[in-house]
Design a protein around this motif. Structure first.
Motif, PDB file in Angstrom:
ATOM      1  N   ASP A  22       0.835  -1.153   0.090  1.00 37.11           N
ATOM      2  CA  ASP A  22      -0.054   0.003   0.047  1.00 37.11           C
ATOM      3  C   ASP A  22       0.876   1.298   0.046  1.00 37.11           C
ATOM      4  O   ASP A  22       0.428   2.180  -0.775  1.00 37.11           O
ATOM      5  N   VAL A  25       2.372   1.919  -3.471  1.00 39.30           N
ATOM      6  CA  VAL A  25       1.273   2.325  -4.357  1.00 39.30           C
ATOM      7  C   VAL A  25       0.970   3.732  -4.017  1.00 39.30           C
ATOM      8  O   VAL A  25       0.927   4.398  -5.094  1.00 39.30           O
ATOM      9  N   ARG A  26       0.763   4.088  -2.921  1.00 35.20           N
ATOM     10  CA  ARG A  26       0.332   5.429  -2.562  1.00 35.20           C
ATOM     11  C   ARG A  26       1.602   6.489  -2.925  1.00 35.20           C
ATOM     12  O   ARG A  26       1.336   7.598  -3.280  1.00 35.20           O
ATOM     13  N   ASP A  27       2.774   6.143  -2.721  1.00 36.57           N
ATOM     14  CA  ASP A  27       4.022   7.034  -2.933  1.00 36.57           C
ATOM     15  C   ASP A  27       3.796   7.025  -4.560  1.00 36.57           C
ATOM     16  O   ASP A  27       4.078   8.269  -5.042  1.00 36.57           O
ATOM     17  N   VAL A  28       3.670   6.172  -5.448  1.00 34.30           N
ATOM     18  CA  VAL A  28       3.452   6.354  -6.839  1.00 34.30           C
ATOM     19  C   VAL A  28       2.488   7.445  -7.344  1.00 34.30           C
ATOM     20  O   VAL A  28       2.740   8.179  -8.072  1.00 34.30           O
ATOM     21  N   GLN A  29       1.319   7.127  -6.778  1.00 31.03           N
ATOM     22  CA  GLN A  29       0.002   7.668  -6.981  1.00 31.03           C
ATOM     23  C   GLN A  29       0.317   9.293  -6.592  1.00 31.03           C
ATOM     24  O   GLN A  29      -0.094  10.169  -7.204  1.00 31.03           O
ATOM     25  N   ASP A  30       0.692   9.456  -5.456  1.00 30.72           N
ATOM     26  CA  ASP A  30       1.226  10.725  -5.135  1.00 30.72           C
ATOM     27  C   ASP A  30       2.056  11.560  -5.982  1.00 30.72           C
ATOM     28  O   ASP A  30       2.044  12.726  -6.468  1.00 30.72           O
ATOM     29  N   ARG A  31       3.048  10.673  -6.425  1.00 30.02           N
ATOM     30  CA  ARG A  31       3.915  11.564  -7.601  1.00 30.02           C
ATOM     31  C   ARG A  31       3.187  11.735  -8.739  1.00 30.02           C
ATOM     32  O   ARG A  31       3.126  13.083  -9.192  1.00 30.02           O
ATOM     33  N   LEU A  32       2.226  10.799  -9.370  1.00 31.72           N
ATOM     34  CA  LEU A  32       1.425  11.045 -10.438  1.00 31.72           C
ATOM     35  C   LEU A  32       0.271  12.117 -10.286  1.00 31.72           C
ATOM     36  O   LEU A  32      -0.096  12.799 -11.128  1.00 31.72           O
ATOM     37  N   GLY A  33       0.025  12.188  -9.085  1.00 32.75           N
ATOM     38  CA  GLY A  33      -1.133  13.204  -8.695  1.00 32.75           C
ATOM     39  C   GLY A  33      -0.658  14.548  -8.284  1.00 32.75           C
ATOM     40  O   GLY A  33      -1.591  15.304  -8.149  1.00 32.75           O
ATOM     41  N   ASP A  34       0.774  14.788  -8.402  1.00 33.76           N
ATOM     42  CA  ASP A  34       1.018  16.147  -7.950  1.00 33.76           C
ATOM     43  C   ASP A  34       0.564  17.126  -9.170  1.00 33.76           C
ATOM     44  O   ASP A  34       0.283  16.798 -10.138  1.00 33.76           O
TER      45      ASP A  34
END
Length: 133
Positions: A22, A25-34
């Motif tokens: 988790d 996944v959240r770390d990657v999503q944070d990057r893509l969501g900035d």
């Protein structure tokens, strides 16, 4: 259910992710969501770009934010940075194979956004109209 519980509890219910899965996944999503990552990736999908060129192509981004975004993308293995020994040094940025793979998803998101922007705008207007006193 405990935080670390990963057992499927019945039917087709998905298993919960462990903290290690988790958090990754959240770390990657944070990057893509900035705010800037997708814009920079879209511009780099067009090929090798120099810093100044990227700054012109991504409206509103500050020099500092572009620097931070490129460093993060490089750290994540999505972008390579090449310094040419000239005076002054020329620095170029390019997507890695992993970065190019990401552009397929980004393009799908852009296509979806374009296809649905009218219905989203209408839904927002209707929502706002219902909320007006």
């Amino acid at each position: 259910m405990s935080v670390g519980h990963t057992e499927v509890t019945g039917g087709d219910a998905p298993a919960e992710l462990s903290c290690a899965q988790d958090c990754g996944v959240r770390d990657v999503q944070d990057r893509l969501g900035d705010k800037w990552t997708v814009h920079v990736v879209v511009e780099l999908a067009g090929g090798v770009r120099r810093f100044g060129e990227l700054r012109r192509l991504v409206p509103g981004i500050s020099q500092r934010m572009l620097t931070l975004t490129l460093r993060r993308l490089e750290r994540d293995g999505l972008v390579t940075r090449t310094v040419h020994a000239t005076v002054p040094p020329q620095v170029e940025y390019e997507l890695t194979p992993t970065g190019h793979d990401l552009t397929r998803l980004v393009r799908a998101l852009v296509d979806w956004s374009l296809a649905h922007r009218g219905s989203i705008a209408e839904a927002r207007r209707a929502y706002d109209d219902r909320r007006r006193p």
